[in-house]
Scaffold this motif. Structure first.
Motif, short mmCIF file in Angstrom:
data_model
loop_
_atom_site.label_atom_id
_atom_site.label_comp_id
_atom_site.label_asym_id
_atom_site.label_seq_id
_atom_site.Cartn_x
_atom_site.Cartn_y
_atom_site.Cartn_z
N ARG A 84 0.75 -1.35 -0.02
CA ARG A 84 -0.06 0.02 0.16
C ARG A 84 0.68 1.15 -0.07
O ARG A 84 0.74 2.22 -0.71
N SER A 85 1.75 1.18 0.80
CA SER A 85 2.70 2.45 0.76
C SER A 85 3.71 2.36 1.95
O SER A 85 3.72 1.37 2.66
N THR A 86 4.57 3.31 1.98
CA THR A 86 5.85 3.63 2.89
C THR A 86 5.46 3.99 4.00
O THR A 86 6.15 3.91 4.97
N ARG A 87 4.24 4.42 4.12
CA ARG A 87 3.76 4.99 5.69
C ARG A 87 3.37 3.74 6.53
O ARG A 87 3.44 3.84 7.86
N ASP A 88 3.28 2.54 5.86
CA ASP A 88 2.89 1.53 6.64
C ASP A 88 4.15 0.93 7.19
O ASP A 88 5.25 0.90 6.58
N ASP A 89 4.33 -0.09 8.14
CA ASP A 89 5.17 -0.92 8.64
C ASP A 89 5.11 -2.15 7.96
O ASP A 89 4.29 -3.09 8.38
N ASN A 90 5.86 -2.41 6.80
CA ASN A 90 5.94 -3.32 6.26
C ASN A 90 6.76 -4.57 6.63
O ASN A 90 6.69 -5.60 5.91
N GLY A 91 7.38 -4.33 7.69
CA GLY A 91 8.32 -5.33 8.16
C GLY A 91 9.57 -5.32 7.89
O GLY A 91 10.50 -5.90 8.48
N PHE A 92 10.09 -4.40 6.94
CA PHE A 92 11.52 -4.53 6.73
C PHE A 92 12.27 -3.37 7.64
O PHE A 92 11.74 -2.49 7.84
N SER A 93 13.36 -3.55 7.79
CA SER A 93 14.40 -2.64 8.18
C SER A 93 14.30 -1.37 7.55
O SER A 93 14.69 -0.33 8.09
N GLU A 94 14.57 -1.93 6.31
CA GLU A 94 14.95 -0.44 5.36
C GLU A 94 14.13 -0.86 3.80
O GLU A 94 14.22 -1.87 3.79
N GLU A 95 13.50 -0.12 3.20
CA GLU A 95 13.06 0.01 1.91
C GLU A 95 13.81 1.11 0.99
O GLU A 95 13.64 2.27 1.15
N ILE A 96 14.32 0.51 0.09
CA ILE A 96 15.01 1.27 -0.88
C ILE A 96 14.43 1.59 -1.94
O ILE A 96 14.08 0.45 -2.76
N ILE A 97 14.11 2.73 -2.55
CA ILE A 97 13.43 2.93 -3.81
C ILE A 97 12.24 2.18 -4.16
O ILE A 97 11.87 1.32 -5.01
N PRO A 98 11.33 1.99 -2.97
CA PRO A 98 10.30 0.88 -3.28
C PRO A 98 9.11 1.64 -4.40
O PRO A 98 8.98 2.58 -4.19
N MET A 99 8.52 0.61 -4.89
CA MET A 99 7.44 0.89 -5.62
C MET A 99 6.12 0.30 -5.10
O MET A 99 6.22 -1.02 -5.05
N ASN A 100 4.98 1.08 -4.95
CA ASN A 100 3.98 0.43 -4.42
C ASN A 100 2.70 1.10 -5.18
O ASN A 100 2.92 1.30 -6.38
N VAL A 101 1.51 0.46 -4.84
CA VAL A 101 0.55 0.56 -5.74
C VAL A 101 0.15 2.06 -5.94
O VAL A 101 0.50 3.00 -5.01
N TRP A 102 -0.47 2.64 -6.98
CA TRP A 102 -0.80 3.83 -7.40
C TRP A 102 -1.69 4.64 -6.23
O TRP A 102 -2.74 4.11 -6.10
N GLU A 103 -1.19 5.67 -5.77
CA GLU A 103 -2.11 6.61 -4.77
C GLU A 103 -2.39 5.69 -3.63
O GLU A 103 -3.74 6.17 -3.35
N GLU A 104 -1.79 4.90 -3.46
CA GLU A 104 -2.33 3.86 -2.05
C GLU A 104 -3.50 3.26 -2.48
O GLU A 104 -4.20 2.72 -1.51
N LYS A 105 -4.08 3.31 -3.85
CA LYS A 105 -5.27 2.59 -4.09
C LYS A 105 -5.25 1.50 -5.25
O LYS A 105 -5.82 0.53 -5.08
N GLY A 106 -4.39 1.73 -6.06
CA GLY A 106 -4.04 0.68 -7.16
C GLY A 106 -5.03 0.67 -8.18
O GLY A 106 -5.89 1.70 -8.18
N ASP A 107 -5.27 -0.30 -8.71
CA ASP A 107 -6.43 -0.73 -10.02
C ASP A 107 -7.83 -0.93 -9.50
O ASP A 107 -8.40 -1.93 -9.36
N LEU A 108 -8.33 0.35 -9.06
CA LEU A 108 -9.84 0.21 -8.50
C LEU A 108 -10.58 -0.12 -9.63
O LEU A 108 -11.66 -0.91 -9.38
N TYR A 109 -10.38 -0.14 -11.04
CA TYR A 109 -11.02 -0.48 -11.85
C TYR A 109 -11.36 -1.90 -12.10
O TYR A 109 -12.20 -2.49 -12.32
N GLY A 110 -10.23 -2.62 -11.65
CA GLY A 110 -10.28 -4.06 -11.73
C GLY A 110 -11.33 -4.78 -10.63
O GLY A 110 -11.52 -5.87 -10.68
#
Length: 485
Positions: free
Chosen positions: A103-129
């Motif tokens: 979802r986002s880098t604002r969440d605690d995804n469990g990593f010690s560090e996230e380097i240049i992460p790519m997440n879903v668009w606008e924290e929402k992703g493909d709503l159309y689907g």
């Protein structure tokens, strides 16, 4: 097993048949060397043939129906403990570089560090689907898939080079600092996911060699209603006007596979240069495969082998070298493999994960179990469930309960003959359905997925608002924006 560091390399949309070690003409010398010094699993499967659910399940070590991240608009947000959370909690350094699709880098995804992460668009992703069922609106992003196929550079080829660069920097400058406990580095590339724009030195290598897809002619394509639902709703193939356009797209994909291998080579070479080769194990896989035009289908989103199978190569200290294993494996097997690799294989690190360690499978164990893949996302009317039971592959569709698919992969590895309605195989189908229902209730799972999806649509203004927002062909990497259509 002696605890060791672990380098996990994940690609995006890599059908494992397009790899030199699989017998293909595609140049993948670095992955081939990795396979030669380790164990390659020929029949490994994603938990779900679409990015966001597959990556959530990969993190948590459970199947999609167990954790409820159903589609590309329902991203992982750290609420369910992952292997990264649990290892970090035990003092291990756990670092990601590249695509997460959470979802986002604002969440605690469990990593010690996230380097240049790519997440879903606008924290929402493909709503159309999310708009599934009998009134699915057609998608309009397929034109971009066809239009961008060819030689050149894209934001994805740029991003992959940056991922490889950042991984090399971490190995040289950061990894030597963490010697008390084994570390885990998760390097996640985006190739060969579309746009099918490949570096010219690779693209032109394949343009005149790439064959047409199997079962591509319109009179050869499966008539199964779920397959036709998918093809008609995505509409991808209508944008390829002739055979040359199809071959351009396929050459772009193969070029991206070789470009991916090139980037992986830089990371593996750095691992050796830094002296980590003797105390680091390496796992290579992809989140799912790609149809690449077979049966007139593009992308993933179905449960044929092209989309549901993934590459799986394990190498390093204690792993049998030059071995090929054909027993079915799964992404859920990665969770216990990580724990075993770094010396954290203790009861408190588990809460019902169904996987079997790949180290055990590599050593020759062949547990009696049913491997599952499932799909609840874009362009499907209902839940779709695939199991592997020995040589048999069975696919059940909630929307079409009287039209399952059955393939004998020992006799028919290309899935050219569907035995789903063959009277001679009624007994096999009954056994397969019983095995599936022992794992889950398909109708109940379908209801849960659709209920969750309806809630997300409502929270985003309803069906018409989601349609107005539009769809997009692929998630943008950091610094770029999605092009909605």
């Amino acid at each position: 097993m002696t605890p060791a560091n672990l380098l996990i390399i994940m690609s995006d949309e890599h059908d494992p048949r397009w790899m030199g070690s699989s017998g293909s003409f595609v140049a993948t010398p670095n992955l081939d060397r990795l396979a030669a010094r380790g164990t390659r699993f020929t029949d490994a499967y994603t938990t779900c043939p679409i990015c966001v659910p597959a990556r959530a399940a990969f993190a948590v070590g459970k199947y999609t129906h167990q954790i409820g991240y159903w589609d590309n608009a329902d991203p992982y947000e750290g609420a369910v403990p992952s292997w990264h959370h649990r290892l970090r909690g035990k003092g291990h350094r756990v670092v990601s570089v590249g695509k997460l699709h959470f979802r986002s880098t604002r969440d605690d995804n469990g990593f010690s560090e996230e380097i240049i992460p790519m997440n879903v668009w606008e924290e929402k992703g493909d709503l159309y689907g999310l708009l599934r069922g009998d009134d699915m609106p057609p998608r309009h992003d397929g034109k971009k898939l066809a239009g961008l196929a060819g030689p050149g550079e894209s934001e994805y080829t740029w991003y992959d080079r940056e991922i490889a660069s950042r991984a090399q920097v971490w190995l040289r400058e950061e990894a030597p600092r963490y010697r008390e406990r084994p570390w885990v580095l998760f390097v996640s590339f985006v190739a060969p996911h579309f746009p099918l724009t490949a570096p010219p030195h690779w693209y032109y290598r394949y343009l005149d060699r790439v064959p047409m897809p199997k079962l591509y002619a319109k009179d050869e394509r499966p008539a199964h209603p779920a397959v036709r639902d998918q093809a008609e709703n995505t509409g991808y193939d209508q944008h390829f006007k002739d055979e040359q356009a199809v071959k351009r797209a396929r050459a772009g994909y193969l070029g991206l596979v070789s470009s991916l291998d090139e980037n992986i080579g830089h990371v593996l070479d750095t691992l050796e240069d830094c002296g980590f080769g003797g105390n680091t194990r390496v796992l290579y896989t992809s989140d799912h495969g790609d149809n690449l035009g077979a049966r007139g289908l593009w992308g993933k989103q179905v449960l044929y082998e092209e989309a549901a199978k993934v590459p799986m190569i394990l190498a390093g200290p204690g792993v049998p070298a030059g071995i090929v294993r054909s027993q079915p494996a799964s992404h859920v097997d990665v969770y216990p493999s990580v724990m075993q690799c770094v010396g954290a294989d203790a009861p408190e690190m588990y809460d019902g994960q169904p996987g079997v360690s790949l180290f055990r499978l590599a050593a020759g164990e062949n547990p009696a179990r049913t491997v599952l893949s499932e799909y609840h996302a874009s362009s499907s009317r209902s839940g779709e469930f695939m199991i592997r039971l020995g040589r048999w592959k069975y696919v059940y569709y909630v929307q079409y309960p009287g039209a399952p698919q059955l393939f004998d992969l020992a006799a028919d590895p290309e899935e050219l003959r569907d035995l789903g309605t063959d009277p001679a195989h009624a007994g096999v189908r009954r056994e397969c359905e019983q095995r599936l229902r022992a794992l889950l209730d398909p109708d109940d799972v379908d209801r849960r997925a659709k209920r969750r999806q309806a809630g997300i649509v409502a929270a985003n203004g309803g069906r018409e608002a989601v349609i107005r927002r539009g769809s997009f062909a692929y998630s943008p990497p950091p610094g770029f924006k999605a092009e909605l259509v």
